[in-house]
Write an enzyme that holds these catalytic residues in place. Sequence first.
Site, PDB file in Angstrom:
ATOM      1  CG  HIS A   5      46.033  38.688  29.950  1.00  0.00           C
ATOM      2  ND1 HIS A   5      45.186  38.459  31.006  1.00  0.00           N
ATOM      3  CD2 HIS A   5      45.294  38.482  28.820  1.00  0.00           C
ATOM      4  CE1 HIS A   5      43.979  38.129  30.535  1.00  0.00           C
ATOM      5  NE2 HIS A   5      44.027  38.134  29.216  1.00  0.00           N
ATOM      6  CD  GLU A  18      44.067  38.492  38.182  1.00  0.00           C
ATOM      7  OE1 GLU A  18      45.110  39.152  37.992  1.00  0.00           O
ATOM      8  OE2 GLU A  18      43.213  38.311  37.314  1.00  0.00           O
TER       9      GLU A  18
HETATM   10  C1  GEM Z   1      41.238  38.152  34.521  1.00  0.00           C
HETATM   11  S1  GEM Z   1      41.671  36.526  34.845  1.00  0.00           S
HETATM   12  C2  GEM Z   1      40.114  35.630  34.624  1.00  0.00           C
HETATM   13  C3  GEM Z   1      39.356  35.521  35.848  1.00  0.00           C
HETATM   14  N1  GEM Z   1      37.969  35.432  35.582  1.00  0.00           N
HETATM   15  C4  GEM Z   1      37.091  36.387  35.983  1.00  0.00           C
HETATM   16  N2  GEM Z   1      35.812  36.148  35.759  1.00  0.00           N
HETATM   17  N3  GEM Z   1      37.495  37.455  36.575  1.00  0.00           N
HETATM   18  C5  GEM Z   1      40.931  38.344  33.070  1.00  0.00           C
HETATM   19  O1  GEM Z   1      41.272  37.521  32.238  1.00  0.00           O
HETATM   20  O2  GEM Z   1      40.320  39.371  32.767  1.00  0.00           O
HETATM   21  C6  GEM Z   1      42.189  39.182  35.011  1.00  0.00           C
HETATM   22  C7  GEM Z   1      43.505  39.249  34.364  1.00  0.00           C
HETATM   23  O3  GEM Z   1      43.600  39.451  33.177  1.00  0.00           O
HETATM   24  O4  GEM Z   1      44.538  39.133  35.025  1.00  0.00           O
HETATM   25 ZN    ZN Z   2      45.579  38.553  33.048  1.00  0.00          ZN
END
Ligand code: GEM
Ligand code: ZN
Length: 417
Positions: free
Chosen positions: A158, A366
């Site tokens: 991201h 995270e």
């Molecule tokens: C999350 S990271 C994925 C973790 N999975 C779940 N089910 N929460 C995402 O991709 O939305 C958060 C982020 O983007 O940091």
């Molecule tokens: Zn993310």
Amino acid sequence: MSLTPVRRTLVPVAASALLLGLLAPGGATAEPSYDLYEITGVSTAEEIAASGVAIDHVGEDSVLVTGSVHDMAELDDLGYAAEPYAIPETLANPDPGYTTYPELLEIVDELVAANPDIAAKEVYGRSHEGQDLVAVKISDNVSVDEDQPEVLFTHSQHAREHLTVEMAIHLMRLFTDGYGEDERVTGLVDSREIWILPNVNPDGSEYDMAGDTWRDWRKNRQPDEGSSSIGTDLNRNWAYNWGCCNGSSGDPSSITYRGDSAESAPEVRAVADFVRSRVVDGEQQITSAIDFHTYSELILWPYGYTYDEVTDGMNREEYDTHRALGEYMAEANGYTPQQSSDLYVTDGSINDWLWADQSIVNYTYEMYPKSAGDGGFYPPSSVIERETARNEEAVLRLLDYADCPYRIIGEEEAYCS
Ligand code: GEM
Ligand code: ZN
Ligand code: CA
């Protein structure tokens, strides 16, 4: 000093799009403008996640989401009132203390040149915009593919989660500076093959940093066919149960758009091909992995697509291994350990694919901060050293167990012999 979040009153869409620099380059078509909102009085994020907004943070009795004004209208129809939520002014501008992609490539080249016996760079693919996607391998006899357990670290799926790139740099330096200096690090570099993919979404990162203010960009920069919208959410584009379960959006304008088809994003295809290339003589060499994100201070394990612990392709021992190792790592960094769907359901995430398709015991970290008041996606660069060093011990614990993650529940006989 802890920063108190500032509420602001609703600003007209056009003004906020300008403010965030979200108008399309070239000015031909305006991309939907994404903004930060708070929804109070909710205890479950399910219905909200299903609407196509990205959930940034799940709090005690409120959730923070990023989405368009259109998304907020939809949430309003569902009975959720979303209030615009502002991060502190001082954190609104790109902070030169964060590493740009060209700077990262330079750091990688210097690090490899300075440590030729234990560090090597591999270009494993190209981004949508044609930038090199690079992996750094760290191990003794680095030019030889030895029969050693491999560990994968992926960063920055991201775009706006810039602290994760700093985490990659911190790890590369930990393993190279520590080699021959620190006994534990030396032993791990000698006995494992470590793969660091320090930025799997460079187009998105560059775009997020290129304006006068941060652009709050999450996706890659790939145009979507039949739409003026840009970008696929890489962490919804993986090829296991893609789009199965209301954990992503089929709308190209959504910030959690899952793409045209699984692995339609070149960056996801490239990382997936890289992971598949680590199958040697029918055996996946990578035993364990961490995918770094921000923010909320969590350690998450699969699955994300279902609330079930034990289900298709995840038996009790396998689940318990994920949980035990997740909790053991969380003891070291103070994050909260949980199954990823406990946060909210996602489908097409890297976690589910790495496990279901490749049998790699794996986690999402995270990172800092815990809440939006400390900067959300954009904490000041002054926290980089502290918040990356904070994860050293946790990461070393994963490496310790990389020979056989099932050892943590005493099941090495059954799983690793
Ligand atoms: C999350 S990271 C994925 C973790 N999975 C779940 N089910 N929460 C995402 O991709 O939305 C958060 C982020 O983007 O940091
Ligand atoms: Zn993310
Ligand atoms: Ca080696």
